[in-house]
Design a protein around this motif. Sequence first.
Motif, PDB file in Angstrom:
ATOM      1  N   THR A  53      -2.988  -0.742  11.999  1.00 32.27           N
ATOM      2  CA  THR A  53      -3.672   0.096  12.997  1.00 32.27           C
ATOM      3  C   THR A  53      -4.116  -0.560  14.715  1.00 32.27           C
ATOM      4  O   THR A  53      -3.535  -2.034  14.846  1.00 32.27           O
ATOM      5  N   ILE A  60       0.964  -1.179   0.163  1.00 31.33           N
ATOM      6  CA  ILE A  60       0.035  -0.050  -0.069  1.00 31.33           C
ATOM      7  C   ILE A  60       0.901   1.411  -0.084  1.00 31.33           C
ATOM      8  O   ILE A  60       0.684   2.047  -0.530  1.00 31.33           O
ATOM      9  N   MET A  93      -7.967  -2.713   4.808  1.00 28.74           N
ATOM     10  CA  MET A  93      -7.765  -1.514   4.922  1.00 28.74           C
ATOM     11  C   MET A  93      -9.430  -1.909   5.478  1.00 28.74           C
ATOM     12  O   MET A  93      -9.841  -1.171   6.722  1.00 28.74           O
ATOM     13  N   ASN A  99      -7.637  -4.017   0.037  1.00 26.43           N
ATOM     14  CA  ASN A  99      -8.661  -2.667   0.152  1.00 26.43           C
ATOM     15  C   ASN A  99      -9.641  -3.427   1.181  1.00 26.43           C
ATOM     16  O   ASN A  99     -10.319  -2.725   2.121  1.00 26.43           O
ATOM     17  N   LEU A 120      -5.446  -2.343   8.532  1.00 28.20           N
ATOM     18  CA  LEU A 120      -4.694  -1.193   7.351  1.00 28.20           C
ATOM     19  C   LEU A 120      -5.120   0.010   7.595  1.00 28.20           C
ATOM     20  O   LEU A 120      -5.984  -0.043   7.476  1.00 28.20           O
ATOM     21  N   THR A 121      -4.247   0.700   8.304  1.00 24.99           N
ATOM     22  CA  THR A 121      -4.819   1.828   7.257  1.00 24.99           C
ATOM     23  C   THR A 121      -4.759   2.509   5.983  1.00 24.99           C
ATOM     24  O   THR A 121      -4.043   1.715   5.236  1.00 24.99           O
ATOM     25  N   THR A 122      -4.972   3.266   5.313  1.00 28.48           N
ATOM     26  CA  THR A 122      -5.068   3.928   3.988  1.00 28.48           C
ATOM     27  C   THR A 122      -3.110   4.100   3.716  1.00 28.48           C
ATOM     28  O   THR A 122      -2.926   4.151   2.213  1.00 28.48           O
TER      29      THR A 122
END
Length: 74
Positions: A61, A29, A49, A46, A54-56
């Motif tokens: 997280t 990412i 997330m 995607n 996972l964050t963008t």
Amino acid sequence: MGALVIDIMSYEAGELEARETLELFGVLIKSGMAWTLQGSYGRTANELMHMGYLTTDGELTEFAEEMLGEMAAA
């Protein structure tokens, strides 16, 4: 780059632990590669997330850290 290729091959072979998989997708990412590799990588990124792992920006997280901690304790 060589280590990334090995990590991708290990992922494809189902050899990565949960933390290693999340870290791999974090790197993909961050680098933008998740969106340029075959479609399953972008869809998985995607989903990770969307599920809150996972964050963008590709960072793990707190939710992911808690989940991984619980898996390690089990």
